[in-house]
Scaffold this motif. Structure first.
Motif, PDB file in Angstrom:
ATOM      1  N   GLN A  37       0.946  -1.041  -0.062  1.00  0.00           N
ATOM      2  CA  GLN A  37      -0.206   0.393   0.126  1.00  0.00           C
ATOM      3  C   GLN A  37       1.150   1.254   0.049  1.00  0.00           C
ATOM      4  OE1 GLN A  37      -1.905   0.768   3.643  1.00  0.00           O
ATOM      5  NE2 GLN A  37      -3.940   1.414   2.325  1.00  0.00           N
ATOM      6  N   GLN A  83       0.657   4.145  -2.659  1.00  0.00           N
ATOM      7  CA  GLN A  83       0.847   5.819  -1.977  1.00  0.00           C
ATOM      8  C   GLN A  83       1.404   6.214  -2.676  1.00  0.00           C
ATOM      9  OE1 GLN A  83      -0.648   5.105   1.382  1.00  0.00           O
ATOM     10  NE2 GLN A  83      -2.544   4.384   1.122  1.00  0.00           N
ATOM     11  N   SER A  84       2.747   6.334  -3.020  1.00  0.00           N
ATOM     12  CA  SER A  84       3.877   6.950  -2.761  1.00  0.00           C
ATOM     13  C   SER A  84       4.073   7.450  -4.484  1.00  0.00           C
ATOM     14  CB  SER A  84       5.350   6.350  -2.914  1.00  0.00           C
ATOM     15  OG  SER A  84       5.726   5.036  -3.703  1.00  0.00           O
ATOM     16  N   GLU A  91      -4.332  10.324  -4.713  1.00  0.00           N
ATOM     17  CA  GLU A  91      -5.782   9.854  -2.655  1.00  0.00           C
ATOM     18  C   GLU A  91      -7.009   9.785  -3.197  1.00  0.00           C
ATOM     19  OE1 GLU A  91      -7.976  11.233   1.130  1.00  0.00           O
ATOM     20  OE2 GLU A  91      -5.965  12.995  -0.056  1.00  0.00           O
ATOM     21  N   LEU A 145      -7.169   1.955  -5.638  1.00  0.00           N
ATOM     22  CA  LEU A 145      -5.660   1.134  -5.325  1.00  0.00           C
ATOM     23  C   LEU A 145      -6.435   0.107  -4.675  1.00  0.00           C
ATOM     24  CD1 LEU A 145      -3.372   3.445  -3.515  1.00  0.00           C
ATOM     25  CD2 LEU A 145      -3.039   3.016  -5.385  1.00  0.00           C
TER      26      LEU A 145
END
Length: 585
Positions: free
Chosen positions: A445, A449-450, A454, A458
């Motif tokens: 995760q 996210q990197s 947002e 995902l």
């Protein structure tokens, strides 16, 4: 002027008062309780007229008026008893058939009196001796039937008195006042008649008409002062005090007619002190309560169901004002009802709190159902639930562009599907155990996210395979994002709780939606996912740690792409497979 003249003047005044009371009560004739009262007044007036006619007639005609007088002597108690039934709330009993039944004996008495062979049963001897124009002496000897007749009349009056006294027991002040006047009115003709029969009063001074006038006068006072016909007091006594809401009854002049115990407790008013006073006078020392009540009444005489909220002594009340009408729909006053909202507001607050808890629990449950419990990423169900709206917006943007081709293509409307697979994940489970494999999956995760935003999706697609859906990103950025994602996995090890540093790479396949910009409906979302999966397969076949993506070849058409997907080896491919240079593991 002698006593006989004064007596006759008194009787005439009594008759006039009876007629006046009858006229006043006539305006309430539509009410059930008014009918027996009108009958009572009418028979009492006829009784009194017969007394006058007896006093002024010749001795022979005086006997005839005496016989007729007994008809009204018998019917007057019937009217009084029926009115007592109405007053005490026994409407079903006080019916016309009962009135006819009770009047049977007085009518039978007339038959007895006018039959020479039967008259002696009622009156054994009757002698009138004229003294002057307004006075006479009489000798009456009563037969056995007379005492039955008199006892019957007295019994009806005493029964009415008894019913009223029972109703007065524990009643309100209004009920006691109205009932007290009714009891006094019922007893007056009985007392005066007893005085006459027993000889305590000379027969030429029959006080019964005056007693009847006093009786009706008392009832008239009840009508004028205590609004006898505006309320059914016994019905009120039985039900109004049982109501938990505060109830205040006003007449047309806003005078307090009645209030129940609940309103007295709320307002801290003493009903015995405020009955008959105007509302503004009663509440002069209570401006916080009087202001909303008077404001509600100012809405108009026909205000119906007017409601407002008011605060009183730290509690909230709902005020309801409604007109009080009689049977003819004539306005008689208003009722003001104060409903204590404390319990309801408390229950509503508890219900809102409970609903908030349930809503939070539902949202938590919904989030749990849409989230992979191991990685904290979204799951397949989330994609199935959300992707439909995104696809619709995407297609609408492209269709709008195709309708006006002079505009620029909507590059920010694309959806890009990235399928990501951890390379050689099975080795982690085999060499380090499943717990280590779970730790590795949990760290995916942060790597995703990197790279992505947002509002991108995902998703753990299954096992060690992940899906990323970028929203509102130009399709031309897909290779750059794929490379950044590959580096996010390859350049940093995955630390485990036992201190082991795992170096893992990933393989990536991607495809865009709409796959063909000129034909937004050419391929469905599942077909796009299938192309991304085929691109991922190519990345694995070419050695892993790399990415591939499919896009439409130049001048491709939707029909050709669909036919190729059904038969991949049938013709030249309308698809273009884009990739990066080989990166050594």
């Amino acid at each position: 002027m002698d006593w006989q003249v004064l007596y006759m003047l008194g009787v005439l005044l009594a008759i006039i008062s009876l007629v006046g009371a009858f006229v006043h009560a006539w305006q309430f004739r539509h009410l059930p309780a008014a009918k027996p009262l009108l009958f009572f007044i009418a028979t009492a007036a006829c009784w009194s007229i017969c007394v006058v006619l007896m006093a002024t007639a010749t001795p022979s005609f005086a006997v005839h008026w005496l016989k007729l007088k007994y008809l009204f002597i018998g019917l007057t108690p019937v009217g009084a008893f029926l009115f007592a039934l109405r007053f005490t709330g026994r409407d079903r009993i006080a019916s016309l058939p009962l009135g006819l039944l009770l009047g049977a004996l007085p009518l039978a008495t007339q038959w007895v009196l006018w039959q020479p062979s039967w008259q002696h049963l009622m009156l054994q001897n009757v002698v009138f001796t004229r003294i002057d124009a307004l006075s006479y002496t009489s000798t009456l000897i009563f037969g056995p039937y007379y005492w039955l007749f008199a006892g019957y009349s007295y019994l009806l009056i005493l029964a009415g008195v008894g019913l009223t006294l029972v109703a007065l027991w524990g009643g309100s002040r209004l009920l006691r006042r109205q009932g007290g006047l009714l009891v006094a009115g019922l007893l007056m003709p009985l007392v005066t008649n007893v005085l006459l029969i027993t000889g305590l009063v000379p027969r030429q001074y029959d006080l019964v008409p005056i007693g009847l006038a006093v009786a009706v006068g008392l009832l008239w006072l009840a009508m004028l002062r205590y609004r006898l016909f505006n309320l059914m007091p016994v019905l009120r006594n039985r039900t109004l005090d049982a109501v938990s809401d505060g109830v205040l009854v006003l007449d047309l002049q806003h005078r307090v007619v009645d209030m129940n115990h609940a309103f007295a407790n709320i307002s801290q008013l003493n009903p015995n002190q405020v009955i008959g006073l105007r509302l503004d006078e009663c509440l002069r020392e209570l401006p916080d309560l009087s202001a909303p009540l008077l404001a509600s009444l100012s809405q108009g005489p026909d205000t119906l169901g007017h409601q407002q909220l008011l605060n009183w002594h730290g509690r909230r009340y709902e005020l309801n004002v409604a007109p009080l009408r009689d049977g003819a729909h004539q306005l008689q006053g208003h009722t003001l009802v104060l409903h204590d909202l404390h319990e309801r507001l408390t229950l509503e607050a508890q219900l809102r709190a409970r609903n908030d808890e349930l809503e939070q629990a539902y949202r938590h449950l919904e989030q749990t159902s849409l989230t992979d419990p191991l990685t904290g990423l979204r799951n397949r169900r989330f994609v199935m639930q959300q992707i439909g709206r995104d696809l619709q917006r995407c297609r609408e943007r492209y269709l709008s562009w195709l309708a006006e081709p002079e505009q620029a293509a909507p590059e920010d409307a694309d959806l890009i599907a990235f399928l990501v697979d951890l390379d050689h994940f099975k080795q982690v489970n085999d060499q380090h155990g499943h717990a280590a494999g779970d730790e590795l999956l949990q760290q995916v995760q942060a790597r995703l996210q990197s790279v992505f935003r947002e509002d991108d999706y995902l998703v753990r697609w299954g096992g060690e395979e992940f899906l990323v859906v970028t929203r509102h990103v130009p399709r031309g950025l897909a290779p750059q994002l794929a490379e950044r994602l590959r580096l996010a996995f390859a350049q940093a090890p995955f630390p485990l709780s036992n201190g082991t540093q795992l170096h893992k790479t990933c393989s990536i396949g991607f495809a865009c939606y709409p796959f063909l910009a000129s034909e937004p409906h050419a391929l469905s979302w599942p077909q796009v996912i299938d192309l991304a999966d085929q691109a991922l397969y190519q990345a694995k076949q070419q050695g892993r740690n790399r990415w591939y993506g499919y896009q439409a070849a130049h001048d491709s058409r939707g029909e050709a792409i669909r036919q190729f997907l059904q038969q991949p080896d049938s013709s030249a491919s309308p698809l273009t497979l884009i990739s990066q240079a080989h990166i050594a593991e």
